[in-house]
Design a protein around this motif. Structure first.
Motif, mmCIF file in Angstrom:
data_model
loop_
_atom_site.group_PDB
_atom_site.id
_atom_site.type_symbol
_atom_site.label_atom_id
_atom_site.label_comp_id
_atom_site.label_asym_id
_atom_site.label_seq_id
_atom_site.Cartn_x
_atom_site.Cartn_y
_atom_site.Cartn_z
ATOM 1 N N ALA A 102 0.845 -1.204 0.000
ATOM 2 C CA ALA A 102 0.000 0.000 0.000
ATOM 3 C C ALA A 102 0.874 1.245 0.000
ATOM 4 C CB ALA A 102 -0.913 -0.007 1.222
ATOM 5 N N MET A 103 0.283 2.359 -0.381
ATOM 6 C CA MET A 103 1.052 3.609 -0.404
ATOM 7 C C MET A 103 0.223 4.763 0.124
ATOM 8 S SD MET A 103 1.098 4.938 -4.261
ATOM 9 C CE MET A 103 -0.411 5.119 -5.163
ATOM 10 N N CYS A 104 0.931 5.768 0.565
ATOM 11 C CA CYS A 104 0.347 7.001 1.062
ATOM 12 C C CYS A 104 1.113 8.141 0.408
ATOM 13 C CB CYS A 104 0.486 7.052 2.584
ATOM 14 S SG CYS A 104 0.041 8.636 3.296
ATOM 15 N N LEU A 105 0.416 9.019 -0.295
ATOM 16 C CA LEU A 105 1.031 10.164 -0.962
ATOM 17 C C LEU A 105 0.471 11.450 -0.374
ATOM 18 C CD1 LEU A 105 0.774 9.055 -4.695
ATOM 19 C CD2 LEU A 105 2.723 8.794 -3.173
ATOM 20 N N LEU A 106 1.291 12.165 0.344
ATOM 21 C CA LEU A 106 0.921 13.465 0.901
ATOM 22 C C LEU A 106 1.303 14.521 -0.125
ATOM 23 C CD1 LEU A 106 0.019 15.053 3.487
ATOM 24 C CD2 LEU A 106 2.438 15.098 4.104
ATOM 25 N N MET A 123 8.451 20.277 -1.936
ATOM 26 C CA MET A 123 8.718 20.271 -0.498
ATOM 27 C C MET A 123 7.554 19.698 0.306
ATOM 28 S SD MET A 123 11.752 21.333 0.048
ATOM 29 C CE MET A 123 11.723 21.722 1.777
ATOM 30 N N ASP A 124 6.347 19.801 -0.199
ATOM 31 C CA ASP A 124 5.177 19.314 0.528
ATOM 32 C C ASP A 124 4.830 17.865 0.185
ATOM 33 O OD1 ASP A 124 4.776 21.678 1.902
ATOM 34 O OD2 ASP A 124 3.543 22.523 0.317
ATOM 35 N N ASP A 125 5.577 17.251 -0.725
ATOM 36 C CA ASP A 125 5.289 15.887 -1.152
ATOM 37 C C ASP A 125 6.023 14.874 -0.282
ATOM 38 O OD1 ASP A 125 3.863 17.071 -3.153
ATOM 39 O OD2 ASP A 125 5.291 16.612 -4.743
ATOM 40 N N VAL A 126 5.278 13.910 0.230
ATOM 41 C CA VAL A 126 5.860 12.817 1.009
ATOM 42 C C VAL A 126 5.262 11.520 0.494
ATOM 43 C CG1 VAL A 126 6.112 11.797 3.302
ATOM 44 C CG2 VAL A 126 6.091 14.284 3.057
ATOM 45 N N CYS A 135 7.483 9.712 9.567
ATOM 46 C CA CYS A 135 6.877 10.841 10.273
ATOM 47 C C CYS A 135 7.165 12.127 9.517
ATOM 48 C CB CYS A 135 7.451 10.969 11.679
ATOM 49 S SG CYS A 135 6.676 9.882 12.855
ATOM 50 N N CYS A 136 6.198 12.992 9.477
ATOM 51 C CA CYS A 136 6.406 14.309 8.879
ATOM 52 C C CYS A 136 5.503 15.293 9.605
ATOM 53 C CB CYS A 136 6.133 14.301 7.389
ATOM 54 S SG CYS A 136 4.432 14.062 6.958
ATOM 55 N N VAL A 137 5.843 16.540 9.496
ATOM 56 C CA VAL A 137 5.054 17.589 10.127
ATOM 57 C C VAL A 137 4.054 18.099 9.095
ATOM 58 C CG1 VAL A 137 5.126 19.891 11.152
ATOM 59 C CG2 VAL A 137 6.952 18.249 11.636
ATOM 60 N N SER A 190 0.162 24.216 4.338
ATOM 61 C CA SER A 190 0.375 24.179 2.894
ATOM 62 C C SER A 190 0.049 22.806 2.310
ATOM 63 C CB SER A 190 1.820 24.552 2.563
ATOM 64 O OG SER A 190 2.711 23.636 3.170
ATOM 65 N N HIS A 191 -0.130 21.790 3.159
ATOM 66 C CA HIS A 191 -0.529 20.466 2.680
ATOM 67 C C HIS A 191 -2.013 20.480 2.332
ATOM 68 C CE1 HIS A 191 3.162 19.004 4.837
ATOM 69 N NE2 HIS A 191 3.270 18.465 3.639
ATOM 70 N N LEU A 192 -2.322 19.989 1.166
ATOM 71 C CA LEU A 192 -3.701 19.968 0.683
ATOM 72 C C LEU A 192 -4.414 18.684 1.076
ATOM 73 C CD1 LEU A 192 -5.974 21.175 -1.063
ATOM 74 C CD2 LEU A 192 -4.897 20.079 -3.027
ATOM 75 N N GLY A 193 -3.748 17.551 0.900
ATOM 76 C CA GLY A 193 -4.418 16.294 1.186
ATOM 77 C C GLY A 193 -3.497 15.105 1.046
#
Length: 123
Positions: A6-10, A21-24, A41-43, A47-50
């Motif tokens: 599975a994956m999670c894309l911030l 910079m906002d992509d994780v 972990c990330c803060v 500025s993060h949309l979703g």
């Protein structure tokens, strides 16, 4: 955290190109691998949309890189259409030959600012 491929894309509000910079990205080991959980972990900033969550079949679909997936969902999530974002991602995954089942969830963050002059909430 992610497991079983599975994956999670911030992602942030602006596309900002590859690796903004906002992509994780967090992706668990594939289904044939051990059952270890990948965590990161990330803060979260305003500025993060979703975030987009998807199963291994979507992640491994031909031509669906992390940047392509973000490009597919960002406009829909920004316009508060997470269901449309999921339908778009799943349709693209199936179109490019992903094995079924395909599953995705898109989430739009809702940021609020506290007013320092507002009365304290009653208990």
């Amino acid at each position: 955290a992610a497991t079983g491929g599975a994956m999670c894309l911030l992602f942030g509000r602006d596309s900002g190109g590859e690796g903004g910079m906002d992509d994780v990205d967090v992706a668990g080991p594939g289904l044939g691998a051990s059952l270890e959980v990948e965590s990161h972990c990330c803060v979260l900033e305003d500025s993060h949309l979703g975030v987009l969550l998807a199963v291994d079949a979507v992640r491994r679909a031909q031509g669906l890189s992390a940047s392509r997936l973000r490009a597919l969902v960002r406009g829909h999530v920004s316009a508060e259409r997470p269901r449309a974002a999921c339908i778009t991602v799943l349709g693209e995954a199936v179109r490019t030959g992903a094995s079924l089942p395909v599953v995705a969830a898109a989430v739009r963050f809702g940021w609020t600012r506290q007013d320092p002059d507002a009365p304290a909430p009653k208990r």
